[in-house]
Design a protein around this motif. Structure first.
Motif, PDB file in Angstrom:
ATOM      1  N   ASP A  12       1.501  -5.021  -1.500  1.00  0.00           N
ATOM      2  CA  ASP A  12       0.804  -6.274  -1.791  1.00  0.00           C
ATOM      3  C   ASP A  12      -0.353  -6.514  -0.823  1.00  0.00           C
ATOM      4  O   ASP A  12      -1.356  -7.126  -1.188  1.00  0.00           O
ATOM      5  CB  ASP A  12       1.779  -7.450  -1.737  1.00  0.00           C
ATOM      6  N   TYR A  13      -0.219  -6.005   0.400  1.00  0.00           N
ATOM      7  CA  TYR A  13      -1.337  -6.126   1.326  1.00  0.00           C
ATOM      8  C   TYR A  13      -2.479  -5.206   0.887  1.00  0.00           C
ATOM      9  O   TYR A  13      -3.650  -5.535   1.050  1.00  0.00           O
ATOM     10  CB  TYR A  13      -0.910  -5.793   2.757  1.00  0.00           C
ATOM     11  N   GLY A  14      -2.117  -4.054   0.300  1.00  0.00           N
ATOM     12  CA  GLY A  14      -3.147  -3.182  -0.269  1.00  0.00           C
ATOM     13  C   GLY A  14      -3.926  -3.892  -1.361  1.00  0.00           C
ATOM     14  O   GLY A  14      -5.145  -3.735  -1.474  1.00  0.00           O
ATOM     15  N   VAL A  15      -3.223  -4.687  -2.181  1.00  0.00           N
ATOM     16  CA  VAL A  15      -3.898  -5.476  -3.213  1.00  0.00           C
ATOM     17  C   VAL A  15      -4.868  -6.470  -2.571  1.00  0.00           C
ATOM     18  O   VAL A  15      -6.003  -6.642  -3.022  1.00  0.00           O
ATOM     19  CB  VAL A  15      -2.864  -6.219  -4.090  1.00  0.00           C
ATOM     20  N   SER A  66      -9.251   1.634  16.697  1.00  0.00           N
ATOM     21  CA  SER A  66     -10.103   0.528  16.243  1.00  0.00           C
ATOM     22  C   SER A  66     -10.146   0.441  14.719  1.00  0.00           C
ATOM     23  O   SER A  66     -10.325  -0.638  14.152  1.00  0.00           O
ATOM     24  CB  SER A  66     -11.515   0.674  16.816  1.00  0.00           C
ATOM     25  N   LEU A  67      -9.955   1.583  14.035  1.00  0.00           N
ATOM     26  CA  LEU A  67      -9.938   1.570  12.573  1.00  0.00           C
ATOM     27  C   LEU A  67      -8.710   0.830  12.051  1.00  0.00           C
ATOM     28  O   LEU A  67      -8.771   0.156  11.015  1.00  0.00           O
ATOM     29  CB  LEU A  67      -9.946   2.999  12.016  1.00  0.00           C
ATOM     30  N   TYR A  68      -7.595   0.950  12.774  1.00  0.00           N
ATOM     31  CA  TYR A  68      -6.355   0.340  12.301  1.00  0.00           C
ATOM     32  C   TYR A  68      -6.389  -1.182  12.377  1.00  0.00           C
ATOM     33  O   TYR A  68      -5.514  -1.847  11.825  1.00  0.00           O
ATOM     34  CB  TYR A  68      -5.176   0.881  13.106  1.00  0.00           C
ATOM     35  N   ARG A  69      -7.376  -1.739  13.030  1.00  0.00           N
ATOM     36  CA  ARG A  69      -7.538  -3.189  13.009  1.00  0.00           C
ATOM     37  C   ARG A  69      -8.065  -3.664  11.655  1.00  0.00           C
ATOM     38  O   ARG A  69      -7.983  -4.843  11.322  1.00  0.00           O
ATOM     39  CB  ARG A  69      -8.497  -3.636  14.115  1.00  0.00           C
ATOM     40  N   HIS A  70      -8.629  -2.718  10.858  1.00  0.00           N
ATOM     41  CA  HIS A  70      -9.251  -3.078   9.585  1.00  0.00           C
ATOM     42  C   HIS A  70      -8.501  -2.529   8.372  1.00  0.00           C
ATOM     43  O   HIS A  70      -8.546  -3.127   7.290  1.00  0.00           O
ATOM     44  CB  HIS A  70     -10.692  -2.559   9.558  1.00  0.00           C
ATOM     45  N   VAL A  71      -7.838  -1.399   8.540  1.00  0.00           N
ATOM     46  CA  VAL A  71      -7.124  -0.788   7.408  1.00  0.00           C
ATOM     47  C   VAL A  71      -5.819  -0.208   7.945  1.00  0.00           C
ATOM     48  O   VAL A  71      -5.811   0.437   9.001  1.00  0.00           O
ATOM     49  CB  VAL A  71      -7.995   0.288   6.719  1.00  0.00           C
ATOM     50  N   PRO A  72      -4.681  -0.442   7.261  1.00  0.00           N
ATOM     51  CA  PRO A  72      -3.377  -0.039   7.802  1.00  0.00           C
ATOM     52  C   PRO A  72      -3.216   1.459   8.004  1.00  0.00           C
ATOM     53  O   PRO A  72      -2.555   1.893   8.936  1.00  0.00           O
ATOM     54  CB  PRO A  72      -2.379  -0.554   6.763  1.00  0.00           C
ATOM     55  N   GLY A  73      -3.784   2.267   7.110  1.00  0.00           N
ATOM     56  CA  GLY A  73      -3.575   3.704   7.225  1.00  0.00           C
ATOM     57  C   GLY A  73      -4.359   4.473   6.181  1.00  0.00           C
ATOM     58  O   GLY A  73      -5.138   3.921   5.395  1.00  0.00           O
ATOM     59  N   ARG A  74      -4.122   5.757   6.147  1.00  0.00           N
ATOM     60  CA  ARG A  74      -4.890   6.658   5.279  1.00  0.00           C
ATOM     61  C   ARG A  74      -4.688   6.341   3.798  1.00  0.00           C
ATOM     62  O   ARG A  74      -5.650   6.390   3.019  1.00  0.00           O
ATOM     63  CB  ARG A  74      -4.485   8.099   5.568  1.00  0.00           C
ATOM     64  N   ASP A  75      -3.454   6.051   3.383  1.00  0.00           N
ATOM     65  CA  ASP A  75      -3.197   5.794   1.958  1.00  0.00           C
ATOM     66  C   ASP A  75      -4.000   4.598   1.449  1.00  0.00           C
ATOM     67  O   ASP A  75      -4.598   4.651   0.369  1.00  0.00           O
ATOM     68  CB  ASP A  75      -1.704   5.555   1.718  1.00  0.00           C
ATOM     69  N   GLN A  76      -3.998   3.521   2.233  1.00  0.00           N
ATOM     70  CA  GLN A  76      -4.772   2.339   1.825  1.00  0.00           C
ATOM     71  C   GLN A  76      -6.265   2.637   1.854  1.00  0.00           C
ATOM     72  O   GLN A  76      -7.014   2.141   1.014  1.00  0.00           O
ATOM     73  CB  GLN A  76      -4.450   1.150   2.731  1.00  0.00           C
ATOM     74  N   ARG A 129      -3.425  11.973  -7.438  1.00  0.00           N
ATOM     75  CA  ARG A 129      -3.456  10.737  -8.213  1.00  0.00           C
ATOM     76  C   ARG A 129      -2.126   9.985  -8.142  1.00  0.00           C
ATOM     77  O   ARG A 129      -2.078   8.832  -7.783  1.00  0.00           O
ATOM     78  CB  ARG A 129      -3.800  11.052  -9.680  1.00  0.00           C
ATOM     79  N   GLY A 130      -1.040  10.637  -8.509  1.00  0.00           N
ATOM     80  CA  GLY A 130       0.247   9.954  -8.486  1.00  0.00           C
ATOM     81  C   GLY A 130       0.279   8.780  -9.464  1.00  0.00           C
ATOM     82  O   GLY A 130      -0.615   8.586 -10.288  1.00  0.00           O
ATOM     83  N   THR A 131       1.311   7.987  -9.372  1.00  0.00           N
ATOM     84  CA  THR A 131       1.486   6.860 -10.295  1.00  0.00           C
ATOM     85  C   THR A 131       1.503   5.516  -9.575  1.00  0.00           C
ATOM     86  O   THR A 131       1.649   4.480 -10.216  1.00  0.00           O
ATOM     87  CB  THR A 131       2.808   7.003 -11.074  1.00  0.00           C
ATOM     88  N   ARG A 132       1.334   5.528  -8.247  1.00  0.00           N
ATOM     89  CA  ARG A 132       1.457   4.268  -7.504  1.00  0.00           C
ATOM     90  C   ARG A 132       0.226   3.982  -6.641  1.00  0.00           C
ATOM     91  O   ARG A 132       0.348   3.463  -5.544  1.00  0.00           O
ATOM     92  CB  ARG A 132       2.721   4.290  -6.645  1.00  0.00           C
ATOM     93  N   HIS A 133      -0.934   4.326  -7.155  1.00  0.00           N
ATOM     94  CA  HIS A 133      -2.173   3.927  -6.507  1.00  0.00           C
ATOM     95  C   HIS A 133      -2.559   2.538  -7.009  1.00  0.00           C
ATOM     96  O   HIS A 133      -2.703   2.322  -8.212  1.00  0.00           O
ATOM     97  CB  HIS A 133      -3.305   4.921  -6.809  1.00  0.00           C
TER      98      HIS A 133
END
Length: 289
Positions: A12-15, A66-76, A129-133
């Motif tokens: 939900d945070y990704g949303v 410093s990147l992790y202050r803006h985006v949680p990780g690689r998947d997001q 791609r997967g099914t949960r992007h």
């Protein structure tokens, strides 16, 4: 925008990231837009296999933390990259000649070619791609546009969605083949054409197969562009589906007793008689004398 503690793996945070309010712009210096743009450039060069938070940070001249202050990780980050790429597609008013062409086939063909051109610029779009992007607003807007084109044909809702997804799978299948080609050429330093041109030891053994030999001599392996060929056949299939649907609507049922047309209910069991009187007459005719 700092990542809230404990939400790094929360879909939900990704949303929230993808659908964030962009009206106020972003601060100067390191921000989410700059991170995503740098990540897209990196993936264009090295594919998703070469993408890491550290490499993106190095490209921007900041620390990885410093990147992790803006985006949680690689998947997001990859989800944000996908939506940024889909944002490159023109709005209808920005298309050459204005809005999408009239007629479902020309319009859907235009959408498909735009999607294919986008995947050629960014082959990594087809990777993992997967099914949960989680989809973002740009990806959903493109999906909405294609659905609207096919929905206007009058196909049943389930067939509208299936037709659009079929076109999408064609694009992704060709893009995956492109990804493999680009990756192999990058790793080997040899182009696809050069590699196959050097396979004389294989070609010398193929003359024992008569069908392959005859087709080769007839120019059968000088094949058309695979995407254009596949798109044409998919659109042909959708056209037949629309024609069949139109013909079914035109074939109105008639009463088995009097031959008058029957107004079928929108749902439930179809009627065989135009009225209660005809239904009773048919029942009496079936009774023994």
């Amino acid at each position: 925008m700092a990542v809230p503690k404990g939400r790094a793996k929360d879909p939900d945070y990704g949303v929230e990231l993808l659908w964030r309010d962009r009206a106020g712009g972003q601060r100067a210096g390191l921000n989410l837009d700059r991170i995503v743009a740098a990540a897209v450039e990196l993936a264009d060069q090295e594919g998703l296999a070469g993408l890491s938070m550290r490499k993106v940070a190095d490209r921007l001249g900041f620390t990885t933390m410093s990147l992790y202050r803006h985006v949680p990780g690689r998947d997001q980050l990859v989800d944000l990259m996908r939506d940024a790429a889909w944002g490159e597609l023109p709005d209808e008013g920005e298309l050459p000649g204005g809005p999408l062409p009239a007629g479902w086939r020309d319009a859907l063909e235009t959408c498909a070619r735009q999607g294919w051109a986008l995947h050629q610029r960014h082959p990594w779009l087809a990777e993992g791609r997967g099914t949960r992007h989680v989809p973002g607003p740009n990806g959903v807007a493109n999906y909405e546009r294609m659905l609207a084109v096919v929905a206007a044909t009058g196909l049943p809702a389930v067939q509208v969605v299936a037709a659009v997804e079929l076109v999408g799978r064609l694009i992704e299948a060709e893009a995956l083949a492109l990804v493999e080609t680009v990756r192999t050429e990058r790793d080997s330093g040899v182009s696809e054409e050069q590699w196959w041109s050097a396979r004389d030891s294989l070609f010398a053994r193929l003359d024992r197969f008569p069908t392959i030999t005859a087709l080769h001599e007839a120019g059968g392996f000088e094949r058309p562009d695979p995407f254009e060929f596949g798109l044409g056949r998919v659109l042909d299939g959708i056209a037949l589906l629309i024609q069949s649907c139109d013909e079914s609507r035109d074939e109105k049922a008639v009463c088995q007793v009097c031959g008058n047309p029957i107004d079928q209910p929108p749902s439930g069991r179809p009627r065989s008689y135009c009225s209660r009187a005809c239904q009773q007459r048919a029942y009496r005719q079936r009774q023994p004398s």
